[in-house]
Design a protein around this motif. Structure first.
Motif, short mmCIF file in Angstrom:
data_model
loop_
_atom_site.label_atom_id
_atom_site.label_comp_id
_atom_site.label_asym_id
_atom_site.label_seq_id
_atom_site.Cartn_x
_atom_site.Cartn_y
_atom_site.Cartn_z
N ALA A 190 0.84 -1.20 0.00
CA ALA A 190 0.00 0.00 0.00
C ALA A 190 0.87 1.24 0.00
O ALA A 190 0.59 2.22 -0.71
CB ALA A 190 -0.93 0.00 1.22
N PHE A 191 1.96 1.20 0.76
CA PHE A 191 2.89 2.33 0.80
C PHE A 191 3.63 2.46 -0.53
O PHE A 191 3.80 3.56 -1.07
CB PHE A 191 3.89 2.13 1.94
N ASN A 192 4.04 1.33 -1.09
CA ASN A 192 4.75 1.36 -2.37
C ASN A 192 3.89 1.87 -3.51
O ASN A 192 4.40 2.37 -4.51
CB ASN A 192 5.28 -0.04 -2.71
N ALA A 225 -7.65 0.20 0.60
CA ALA A 225 -8.12 0.91 1.79
C ALA A 225 -6.96 1.54 2.54
O ALA A 225 -7.01 2.72 2.93
CB ALA A 225 -8.90 -0.05 2.70
N LEU A 226 -5.89 0.78 2.75
CA LEU A 226 -4.74 1.29 3.48
C LEU A 226 -4.03 2.39 2.70
O LEU A 226 -3.50 3.35 3.29
CB LEU A 226 -3.78 0.15 3.81
N ARG A 227 -4.01 2.26 1.37
CA ARG A 227 -3.40 3.32 0.55
C ARG A 227 -4.13 4.64 0.75
O ARG A 227 -3.51 5.69 0.88
CB ARG A 227 -3.42 2.92 -0.92
N ASN A 232 -4.05 10.14 3.13
CA ASN A 232 -4.59 11.13 4.06
C ASN A 232 -3.54 11.53 5.10
O ASN A 232 -3.37 12.71 5.42
CB ASN A 232 -5.83 10.57 4.75
N ALA A 233 -2.83 10.52 5.64
CA ALA A 233 -1.82 10.79 6.66
C ALA A 233 -0.65 11.60 6.10
O ALA A 233 -0.17 12.55 6.73
CB ALA A 233 -1.32 9.47 7.26
N ILE A 234 -0.20 11.22 4.91
CA ILE A 234 0.96 11.88 4.30
C ILE A 234 0.62 13.31 3.88
O ILE A 234 1.42 14.24 4.06
CB ILE A 234 1.48 11.05 3.12
N GLU A 235 -0.58 13.51 3.34
CA GLU A 235 -0.96 14.86 2.91
C GLU A 235 -1.18 15.80 4.08
O GLU A 235 -1.21 17.01 3.92
CB GLU A 235 -2.22 14.80 2.04
N ALA A 236 -1.35 15.23 5.28
CA ALA A 236 -1.47 16.07 6.48
C ALA A 236 -0.12 16.67 6.85
O ALA A 236 -0.06 17.55 7.72
CB ALA A 236 -2.02 15.26 7.64
N MET A 237 0.96 16.19 6.20
CA MET A 237 2.31 16.69 6.47
C MET A 237 2.94 17.20 5.18
O MET A 237 3.86 16.58 4.64
CB MET A 237 3.16 15.58 7.10
#
Length: 338
Positions: A190-192, A225-227, A232-237
């Motif tokens: 999902a991260f990749n 789902a995890l992607r 969302n988490a990454i765009e918050a930073m």
């Protein structure tokens, strides 16, 4: 309040009952239940005779066309013997009006979000495609223009197709292909999936946990789902930061996948809406990512929760049923380079 004795005669009929039913207590006290609206009399008599109780039962009184919420019970003497039954009821007209107004407001908000989403996800690409298509005849011999045309139009068509696929997924029941899979592998992939974007290069990932379990899941759907959660988490930073990804058992039956960012946090007024379809505070998003993530996780009989604090960050927690299998715990993937 209306109460009756064992003979089914009215013993209590209070002022509020008078106002709702539009009848006088002094005309009903001592009379049989036949003198009150039949829909109420039937429920109260059933409770008196059989002991069956009702709790907030909604009934409509005619001809006044009043909706009331009804609760009933028997009452007893000091020896525990039934000596009658009572009914408590309330006029629900104002409550129904408030619910209708709220539903109407929610429906208006939904269609507002939906129209904004359509304008962004469909109209904008169509404008781009239309513009380049109109310009193509006059610039057909321009190789650079044709290359730009191909790249932009292909990208916009792909974007439209992705959006339609999301809508189809939202509207259709999910069919899961459940297999025993490695939680470490699905999170890593999902991260990749974000590789090729500008996201991962600005994020320091702290992976926590060891012996991550194998559980029963649909690999591709849970990965999607995890992607969406990771996006969302990454765009918050936007300027980069630390992202903690942890997997840990929370009971004998569930495993928790936690994604903790150190970003801007989610405003309190938005926290209850982030899983709603088409809700987004970002111009570049459809507002379907977290909605789809929630649907996929719940299809796995799981739960997604979020905690957030402004200026501190957000933590998305995914609880999934744990179904480990020892003989599938093979070699672990190396994620140290992420």
């Amino acid at each position: 309040i209306i109460a009756v004795n064992l003979e089914g005669k009215v013993t209590i009929f209070n002022k509020r009952a008078e106002q709702i039913i539009r009848a006088k207590a002094d005309e009903l006290i001592g009379k049989e239940l036949a003198f009150i609206p039949s829909v109420l009399a039937g429920l109260l008599l059933e409770t008196l005779k059989t002991g069956k109780t009702y709790h907030r039962e909604e009934v409509r009184i005619l001809p006044q066309n009043i909706v009331v919420g009804v609760s009933t019970s028997q009452f007893y003497n000091s020896r525990g013997e039934v000596i009658g039954a009572a009914m408590v009821f309330a006029d629900l007209v104002k409550i129904k009006e408030a619910e209708q107004n709220l539903n109407q407001k929610n429906e208006e908000e939904f269609w507002k979000r939906f129209s904004n989403c359509l304008a962004h996800e469909i109209k904008n690409p169509l404008v781009s495609i239309s513009t380049y298509t109109q310009l193509l005849p006059g610039h057909y011999n321009d190789l650079q223009f044709r290359e730009n045309f191909l790249g932009i139009v292909s990208n916009d068509i792909r974007r439209l197709n992705d959006f339609v696929e999301k809508l189809i997924t939202m509207a259709s029941p999910l069919k899961l292909d459940l297999q025993i899979q490695d939680t470490e592998k699905v999170i890593k992939e999902a991260f990749n999936a974000l590789r090729g974007t500008n996201y991962p290069q600005t994020i320091l990932v702290d992976w926590q946990g060891s012996n991550w379990p194998f559980i029963e899941l649909d690999f591709d759907k849970l990965k999607e789902a995890l992607r969406n959660i990771l996006v969302n988490a990454i765009e918050a930073m936007p300027k980069g930061g630390a992202l903690t990804i942890a997997v840990r058992p929370v009971s004998e039956n569930f495993v928790e996948l936690c994604f903790q960012d150190r970003g801007e946090g989610i405003p309190l007024e938005n926290l209850s809406q982030i899983f709603l379809p088409f809700f987004t505070t970002k111009h570049s998003h459809s507002g379907l990512g977290l909605t789809l993530a929630k649907k996929i996780i719940e299809a796995h009989r799981g739960v997604i929760k979020v905690k957030s604090e402004a200026g501190v960050g957000s933590a998305f927690s995914v609880l999934l049923p744990k179904k480990e299998t020892e003989n599938k715990m093979g070699d672990r993937l190396d994620i140290s380079g992420l």
